[in-house]
Write a protein that holds these residues in place. Structure first.
Motif, PDB file in Angstrom:
ATOM      1  N   ASP A 153       4.350   0.522   8.579  1.00 14.71           N
ATOM      2  CA  ASP A 153       4.356   1.893   8.080  1.00 14.71           C
ATOM      3  C   ASP A 153       5.737   2.206   7.514  1.00 14.71           C
ATOM      4  O   ASP A 153       6.705   2.340   8.254  1.00 14.71           O
ATOM      5  N   GLN A 158       3.073   3.249   2.173  1.00 21.72           N
ATOM      6  CA  GLN A 158       2.266   4.464   2.096  1.00 21.72           C
ATOM      7  C   GLN A 158       1.880   4.746   0.646  1.00 21.72           C
ATOM      8  O   GLN A 158       0.758   5.142   0.357  1.00 21.72           O
ATOM      9  N   TYR A 181      -3.164   6.034  10.725  1.00 23.76           N
ATOM     10  CA  TYR A 181      -1.787   6.084  11.231  1.00 23.76           C
ATOM     11  C   TYR A 181      -1.737   6.283  12.748  1.00 23.76           C
ATOM     12  O   TYR A 181      -0.703   6.686  13.272  1.00 23.76           O
ATOM     13  N   ILE A 187       0.279   0.857   9.519  1.00 27.22           N
ATOM     14  CA  ILE A 187      -0.790   1.479   8.735  1.00 27.22           C
ATOM     15  C   ILE A 187      -1.970   0.512   8.800  1.00 27.22           C
ATOM     16  O   ILE A 187      -1.838  -0.656   8.440  1.00 27.22           O
TER      17      ILE A 187
END
Length: 198
Positions: A153, A158, A181, A187
């Motif tokens: 992440d 993202q 999340y 992720i």
């Protein structure tokens, strides 16, 4: 009773060099029970977080379990081998075209001309599975024609794996359906196979 300096001395004798998020660190790497994935325990003197990327013996791993407290003077957590590396294209920059004297080149309508320069791609180590993915013993089942992709992440990931993003992988076309999340530092992407573009 062991003092911290004794623990550090013993640790340093057994430790190997790794990179955690591209920073040199010392760690002890051990093997858990054999299963279908390449997983290793990583022991460190500094905290290591879920989602951290570890480079060990030129291979990439993602830490898939939390480690917030020390055990016997060190942190211990589980990392899984990244079985794929995505290449996210670099950003495209718009640059004015100039002649040999540095003057801006104009088109037939008197408007400046531009070149578009592709930036360096970003390599994203990832874990891909088409059956199931489990963290902390909880399994996510994957329907036929779907895959789970797990990446670190961070801001680039993202933006690089937004919902409805399409990409090619394993000779097929895929689309991101969901970004999960719920596991801090990771992720978890659910992707479905779609028809290839003609």
């Amino acid at each position: 009773m062991f003092e911290m300096t004794d623990i550090e001395s013993i640790f340093n004798m057994a430790a190997v060099n790794v990179k955690v998020n591209d920073i040199d660190k010392k760690a002890i790497i051990t093997n858990p029970a054999i299963n279908e994935f390449e997983e290793r325990y990583i022991h460190t003197l500094d905290v290591i977080g879920q989602g951290d990327k570890v480079t060990y013996e030129s291979e990439h791993y993602l830490v898939i379990a939390e480690s917030v407290t020390k055990r016997h003077g060190k942190f211990k957590t589980l990392m899984r081998h990244c079985n794929h590396v995505f290449e996210i294209p670099g950003e495209v920059t718009e640059v004015l075209v100039r002649d040999e004297n540095g003057k801006v080149v104009l088109d037939d309508y008197g408007m400046p001309e531009y070149d578009y320069i592709q930036g360096e791609p970003t390599l994203v180590p990832s874990i891909i599975d088409n059956k199931n993915f489990s963290i902390d013993g909880k399994q996510l089942r994957v329907p036929v024609n779907e895959i789970i992709i797990v990446v670190q992440d961070n801001e680039k990931n993202q933006k690089g794996f937004v919902v409805n993003k399409e990409f090619d992988l394993m000779g097929k076309r895929w689309k991101v359906l969901n970004q999960d999340y719920t596991k801090v530092g990771l992720i978890i992407l659910t992707c479905e196979r779609i028809a290839s573009k003609a």
